[in-house]
Design a protein around this motif. Structure first.
Motif, PDB file in Angstrom:
ATOM      1  N   PRO A  67       6.936  64.541  16.071  1.00  0.00           N
ATOM      2  CA  PRO A  67       6.271  63.229  15.949  1.00  0.00           C
ATOM      3  C   PRO A  67       6.492  62.408  17.213  1.00  0.00           C
ATOM      4  N   GLN A  68       5.480  61.633  17.578  1.00  0.00           N
ATOM      5  CA  GLN A  68       5.596  60.813  18.790  1.00  0.00           C
ATOM      6  C   GLN A  68       4.857  59.499  18.620  1.00  0.00           C
ATOM      7  N   GLY A  69       5.513  58.438  19.051  1.00  0.00           N
ATOM      8  CA  GLY A  69       4.892  57.112  19.048  1.00  0.00           C
ATOM      9  C   GLY A  69       4.509  56.719  20.457  1.00  0.00           C
ATOM     10  N   GLY A  70       5.249  55.760  21.031  1.00  0.00           N
ATOM     11  CA  GLY A  70       4.959  55.333  22.403  1.00  0.00           C
ATOM     12  C   GLY A  70       5.608  56.191  23.457  1.00  0.00           C
ATOM     13  N   ASN A  71       6.410  57.164  23.052  1.00  0.00           N
ATOM     14  CA  ASN A  71       7.124  58.068  23.970  1.00  0.00           C
ATOM     15  C   ASN A  71       7.967  57.280  24.974  1.00  0.00           C
ATOM     16  N   THR A  72       8.679  56.269  24.469  1.00  0.00           N
ATOM     17  CA  THR A  72       9.532  55.454  25.331  1.00  0.00           C
ATOM     18  C   THR A  72      11.013  55.787  25.162  1.00  0.00           C
ATOM     19  N   GLY A  73      11.332  56.809  24.370  1.00  0.00           N
ATOM     20  CA  GLY A  73      12.726  57.152  24.108  1.00  0.00           C
ATOM     21  C   GLY A  73      13.441  57.681  25.335  1.00  0.00           C
ATOM     22  N   LEU A  74      14.778  57.639  25.287  1.00  0.00           N
ATOM     23  CA  LEU A  74      15.604  58.014  26.434  1.00  0.00           C
ATOM     24  C   LEU A  74      16.493  59.226  26.162  1.00  0.00           C
ATOM     25  N   VAL A  75      16.325  59.878  24.989  1.00  0.00           N
ATOM     26  CA  VAL A  75      17.221  60.993  24.655  1.00  0.00           C
ATOM     27  C   VAL A  75      16.446  62.261  24.304  1.00  0.00           C
ATOM     28  N   LEU A  76      15.234  62.391  24.796  1.00  0.00           N
ATOM     29  CA  LEU A  76      14.394  63.575  24.587  1.00  0.00           C
ATOM     30  C   LEU A  76      14.111  63.814  23.107  1.00  0.00           C
ATOM     31  N   GLY A  77      13.939  62.730  22.365  1.00  0.00           N
ATOM     32  CA  GLY A  77      13.672  62.859  20.937  1.00  0.00           C
ATOM     33  C   GLY A  77      12.214  62.990  20.573  1.00  0.00           C
ATOM     34  N   SER A  78      11.310  62.623  21.481  1.00  0.00           N
ATOM     35  CA  SER A  78       9.881  62.588  21.127  1.00  0.00           C
ATOM     36  C   SER A  78       9.031  63.529  21.967  1.00  0.00           C
ATOM     37  N   VAL A  79       9.688  64.464  22.650  1.00  0.00           N
ATOM     38  CA  VAL A  79       8.943  65.455  23.436  1.00  0.00           C
ATOM     39  C   VAL A  79       9.356  66.854  22.985  1.00  0.00           C
TER      40      VAL A  79
END
Length: 468
Positions: A67-79
Motif C-alpha cells: 500500500p502507498q499513499g504520498g510515499n513520503t516515508g523515511l523507513v522504506l515502508g511504502s516501496v
C-alpha cells in the motif's frame, strides 16, 4: 501474471493499471532516493470497493501488496523490494472528504486525502485538525495513520492514533470492514482500530477514517528561546507546562548546528539574536481566549524563564507573519541537511526527563567512535521524540560515512535502549529497521506480534518484509 493483470483491468479499468516502467518509476523510489524497488504493476483503485476487489484478486493469485499513499516515508515502508513480485497499491485516487459533523466534531476522510486538504476542510468548518507535519502538503492521512504519525502538536493533541475514532479497512482476504464510528466511548470488544493504526499496511489497508476535530483557537503565538543546554530546555518545558497548561501546543528543540545549516543554505533565515547559543526552543501556544491573552501568557513565560536563568535570550512573535518566520527555522532543518550532504537519521524516543542526559551521553559515545562527527539534533522535546541525526566529519565523503551506518546505528540505538527508549518514535520501522528491532524487543513481544500477523494475513501478502 497476465491473467491477474487482465482481471485487475476488468475490475477497475485499464487506465488505472500502470505497467510501463516510466509510468511506475515515481512509485518505486523512496522519498530519500536511497532505494528503488520493482513491481509487477502500480494499481490505482478509486473506491474502497475497488481496493477490496484488487486485494481479493491478489489473494487469489498470491500477489503481494504494497500500500502507498504520498510515499513520503523515511523507513522504506511504502516501496516494494527488488523482486518485482508485488504490486504497489496507490491510494491517491481515494481523496474525498465524505462528511463533516461539527456537532460531533468529526470529519470522515478517505485514505488518499492530502493532510493539508483535511486541515483546510476542518478550518472551513471553523474547526481544527491539529496533525501537522513538514510533509503535510504531500503526505496522506492513510499513511499518517498507518505509521501513527506525530508531528509538532503531539504535546497537546496526541499522535495520529489519538486523532482517529474509527476506520474503514480492507482486510487481507479482501473483505471491507466498516468501522467508521465516530464514538468517544465504544466498549464492545477488541479495539480493531488500534491494530491497524501503526501497522504500516501489514495487516490490512486503511481506506477511510473518522478523524477527531477540535475548536479552532482564537490565537496562536510563537516564541523562540535561546538556551545553554538541553537540561535548561527541560527546565523551560516544566515551567511552560505550569504557566501555560493546555495552551502549550508545541515545544521544539533545535541545536545551534541545525540553525547554522539552515542559514547556510537558506540565507534569509536566521535566529533573531545578536549571538549564537548552543540550543534553541521554539514554543507555540494556542489560546481559546484572545491574541492579547496569548501574548500576555507567552511574554510572561519568557520573562520568568530569563529571570530564572533557564533562557539566555528570547523573542516573542508580534504577528502571525513573525510566527511563521520562526517556524520556518524549524521546518527548513531537513531541507538544509539534505543540501549539506548525506546523513544518518534516527527517529528516537526516550523519557522526557532523560533527554538531556541522553544527548550528552550519546554525543560522547559517538565522538569516541567517530571523531569529528556532527550531531544534528532537533525534534519534539515536549513528547520525548528526537530526530537525532549524525552527519559526516569534515573531509569525509558521504559514501565513506554511509558505509559505517550500521556502526553508527548500533551506538545510537543501544544508547536509546539503555535509556528505556524506542528506536522509532513516529516514522515506523518499515524495511529499514525491521531486523534492527529484533535486538531490542523481547521474544515474547515479537511472538505476540507475529501471531497477530499470522491471524490477519496468513498468506503474508500485506506489505511483506516490513515491520515484522
Amino acid at each position: 501474471m497476465t491473467a491477474f493483470l487482465d482481471a485487475c483491468r476488468a475490475a477497475i479499468g485499464a487506465a488505472h493499471i500502470l505497467t510501463d516502467p516510466a509510468d511506475m518509476a515515481a512509485y518505486l523510489t523512496d522519498q530519500r532516493r536511497r532505494h528503488t524497488g520493482a513491481a509487477l504493476a502500480v494499481i490505482k483503485p478509486g473506491t474502497s470497493e475497488e481496493v477490496a476487489a484488487i486485494v481479493r484478486l491478489c489473494a487469489l493469485h498470491r500477489v503481494p501488496v504494497v500500500p502507498q499513499g504520498g510515499n513520503t516515508g523515511l523507513v522504506l515502508g511504502s516501496v516494494p523490494d527488488t523482486s518485482g513480485a508485488a504490486v504497489v497499491l496507490s491510494l491517491t485516487r481515494l481523496n474525498r472528504i465524505r462528511s463533516i459533523d461539527v456537532i460531533n466534531d468529526t470529519l470522515v476522510a478517505e485514505a488518499g486525502c492530502i493532510l493539508k486538504n483535511i486541515q483546510e476542510a476542518a478550518s472551513a468548518a471553523d474547526r481544527l485538525f491539529p496533525l501537522s507535519l513538514a510533509s503535510e502538503g504531500s503526505c496522506t492521512i492513510g499513511g499518517n495513520l498507518s505509521s501513527n504519525a506525530g508531528g509538532t502538536a503531539v504535546l497537546r493533541y496526541g499522535n495520529a492514533r489519538e486523532l482517529c475514532l474509527g476506520l474503514e479497512v480492507v482486510t487481507a482476504a479482501g473483505d471491507l470492514w466498516d468501522g467508521l464510528r465516530g464514538l468517544r466511548k465504544d466498549n464492545t470488544g477488541y479495539d480493531l482500530r488500534d491494530l491497524f493504526i501503526g501497522a504500516e499496511g501489514t495487516l490490512g489497508i486503511i481506506t477511510a477514517a473518522v478523524l477527531k476535530l477540535h475548536p479552532r483557537p482564537r490565537a496562536q503565538l510563537t516564541a523562540l528561546a535561546a538556551l545553554r543546554s538541553p537540561a535548561a530546555a527541560l527546565g523551560l518545558l516544566a515551567m511552560a507546562r505550569q504557566e501555560c497548561g493546555d495552551t502549550l501546543t508545541g515545544f521544539e528543540l533545535m541545536s545551534d548546528l541545525c540553525l547554522q545549516m539552515v542559514h547556510r543554505h537558506f540565507p534569509a533565515l536566521r535566529a533573531p539574536f545578536a549571538q549564537a547559543y548552543p540550543q534553541y526552543v521554539l514554543l507555540e501556544v494556542s489560546d481559546g481566549e484572545s491574541s492579547e491573552h496569548a501574548t500576555q501568557l507567552l511574554e510572561g513565560l519568557m520573562d520568568a524563564a530569563l529571570k530564572a536563568g533557564l533562557a539566555e535570550d528570547a523573542v516573542v512573535a508580534a504577528s502571525l507573519a513573525q510566527s511563521a518566520n520562526l517556524w520556518q527555522l524549524r521546518e527548513h532543518i531537513s531541507a538544509a541537511q539534505a543540501a549539506e550532504g548525506k546523513n544518518i537519521k534516527h527517529d528516537i524516543a526516550v523519557p522526557i526527563s532523560r533527554i538531556g542526559e541522553f544527548i550528552d551521553t550519546t554525543g560522547r559515545l559517538l565522538e569516541q567512535a567517530f571523531p569529528g562527527c556532527r550531531l544534528v539534533t532537533f525534534g519534539h522535546l515536549g513528547d520525548g521524540n528526537l530526530h537525532y541525526n549524525v552527519a559526516a566529519p569534515a573531509g569525509m565523503t558521504d559514501h565513506a560515512f554511509l558505509a559505517r551506518q550500521a556502526e553508527v546505528n548500533r551506538v545510537v540505538h543501544d544508547s536509546v535502549h539503555s535509556f528505556g527508549g524506542a528506536i522509532s518514535a513516529e516514522h515506523g520501522l518499515g524495511a529499514l529497521k525491521r531486523e534492527e528491532i529484533l535486538r531490542y524487543k523481547s521474544p515474547v513481544e515479537m511472538a505476540l506480534q507475529r501471531s497477530i500477523k499470522q491471524a490477519l494475513d496468513p498468506l503474508n501478502l500485506m506489505n511483506p518484509g516490513k515491520l515484522i
